[in-house]
Motif scaffolding. Sequence first.
Motif, PDB file in Angstrom:
ATOM      1  N   ASN A 119      54.857  96.606  43.596  1.00 25.88           N
ATOM      2  CA  ASN A 119      54.332  97.828  42.972  1.00 25.88           C
ATOM      3  C   ASN A 119      55.429  98.705  42.389  1.00 25.88           C
ATOM      4  O   ASN A 119      55.159  99.518  41.497  1.00 25.88           O
ATOM      5  CB  ASN A 119      53.522  98.640  43.995  1.00 25.88           C
ATOM      6  CG  ASN A 119      52.221  97.958  44.355  1.00 25.88           C
ATOM      7  OD1 ASN A 119      51.650  97.228  43.547  1.00 25.88           O
ATOM      8  ND2 ASN A 119      51.761  98.172  45.572  1.00 25.88           N
ATOM      9  N   SER A 179      51.823 103.520  36.451  1.00 24.55           N
ATOM     10  CA  SER A 179      52.216 102.519  37.448  1.00 24.55           C
ATOM     11  C   SER A 179      53.685 102.160  37.269  1.00 24.55           C
ATOM     12  O   SER A 179      54.219 102.227  36.155  1.00 24.55           O
ATOM     13  CB  SER A 179      51.361 101.259  37.298  1.00 24.55           C
ATOM     14  OG  SER A 179      51.811 100.239  38.173  1.00 24.55           O
ATOM     15  N   GLU A 184      51.292  95.718  35.373  1.00 26.35           N
ATOM     16  CA  GLU A 184      50.340  96.753  34.984  1.00 26.35           C
ATOM     17  C   GLU A 184      50.834  97.523  33.759  1.00 26.35           C
ATOM     18  O   GLU A 184      50.023  97.965  32.933  1.00 26.35           O
ATOM     19  CB  GLU A 184      50.087  97.696  36.157  1.00 26.35           C
ATOM     20  CG  GLU A 184      49.360  97.031  37.319  1.00 26.35           C
ATOM     21  CD  GLU A 184      49.073  97.990  38.455  1.00 26.35           C
ATOM     22  OE1 GLU A 184      49.208  99.218  38.238  1.00 26.35           O
ATOM     23  OE2 GLU A 184      48.729  97.518  39.551  1.00 26.35           O
ATOM     24  N   GLU A 187      49.877  95.344  30.855  1.00 23.35           N
ATOM     25  CA  GLU A 187      48.427  95.385  30.628  1.00 23.35           C
ATOM     26  C   GLU A 187      47.991  96.735  30.051  1.00 23.35           C
ATOM     27  O   GLU A 187      47.015  96.809  29.301  1.00 23.35           O
ATOM     28  CB  GLU A 187      47.676  95.111  31.933  1.00 23.35           C
ATOM     29  CG  GLU A 187      47.757  93.662  32.399  1.00 23.35           C
ATOM     30  CD  GLU A 187      47.119  92.694  31.408  1.00 23.35           C
ATOM     31  OE1 GLU A 187      46.183  93.093  30.691  1.00 23.35           O
ATOM     32  OE2 GLU A 187      47.566  91.528  31.350  1.00 23.35           O
TER      33      GLU A 187
END
Length: 350
Positions: A119, A179, A184, A187
């Motif tokens: 993450n 993010s 991410e 995307e």
Amino acid sequence: MTEFFQSLGMNYEWAWFVATISGILLIALPVMLAVALVIYMDRKVLGAVMMRRGPNVVGPFGILQSFADGLKVFLQETIIPSAANKGIFLLAPIITFTVALLAWAVIPFDAGVVLADINVGLLYVLAISSLGVYGITMAGWASNSKYPFFSAMRAAAQMISYEVSIGFILVCVVLYANSFNLTEIVEGQRGHGFGIVNGYYFNLLLFPMWVVFFISSLAETQRAPFDLTEAESELVAGYQTEYSSMSFALFWLGEYANILLMCSLNTLLFFGGWLPPIDWAPLYAVPGFIWFLLKTIFFFFMFSWIWATVPRYRYDQLMRLGWKVFLPMSLLFVALTSGWLMLTRYGGAA
């Protein structure tokens, strides 16, 4: 991959260990092969711009020249200066090379094709890339020579100066993507420009930040016109002056691995990563990693083109650009980006 090795009869611990080693090799070996190929590309581009042939003897079209150079340094004698600090002198290129490979662990080459999809991938890249200065500083100090020492001090100041601006640029990207995960972030660029263009570069607030990021990438990797750490006229060869054989080759490989990393970050953060340039269904028939490679190669071509055409900065110009232009500009755009998102995405809510 762990499940695959478990299906072969291994217990979980051994399956995880073998899967992890396999994943590392699947990234490290292609990156090393890519380094050899982009060194060849670098020399071919320089040859074309300077109206000469470049490598053309070893192998078809000279494509094996990088491997011949690698074999040559492997067979040379490793010479350590008598007054050098031997331990640190030998450790410095190992650290530079290792750190250059560590950052690739979180780079996604396609959707789901990443060793560690964490993450905080962007923070990891920023942290790992900042460690590269330690190898250079150790090399300059351990050589016990004034030219490498001056080069190491320059490199430390240069890398720290431009990392500050890069950090604020990444804040702008994170604000839009919401993010730190690189997958991410990619995307989030799908159809970002009028629902058609895949990439943050089409955004009027982020396009200037890409320009600053690209120039900062040149400075972060000590690439021309910011290669003041090895300016031939005053530093001979910089922090690498006293190195030979494989210890020199590790610096060489680490430098180009870092350049490829910065090219891939330009691709991932601003140009849609593995997504096609246009959000159009037929373009998705091309595998994502092909788009990723094409974009990364394009940015490397820009690196080479700039090296061949732009004269070297003076050191005071280099530092002034980082501290008096890029830093205030990146801070301003952090404020503009956060303000714009508060007004549009969150409806002005505090």
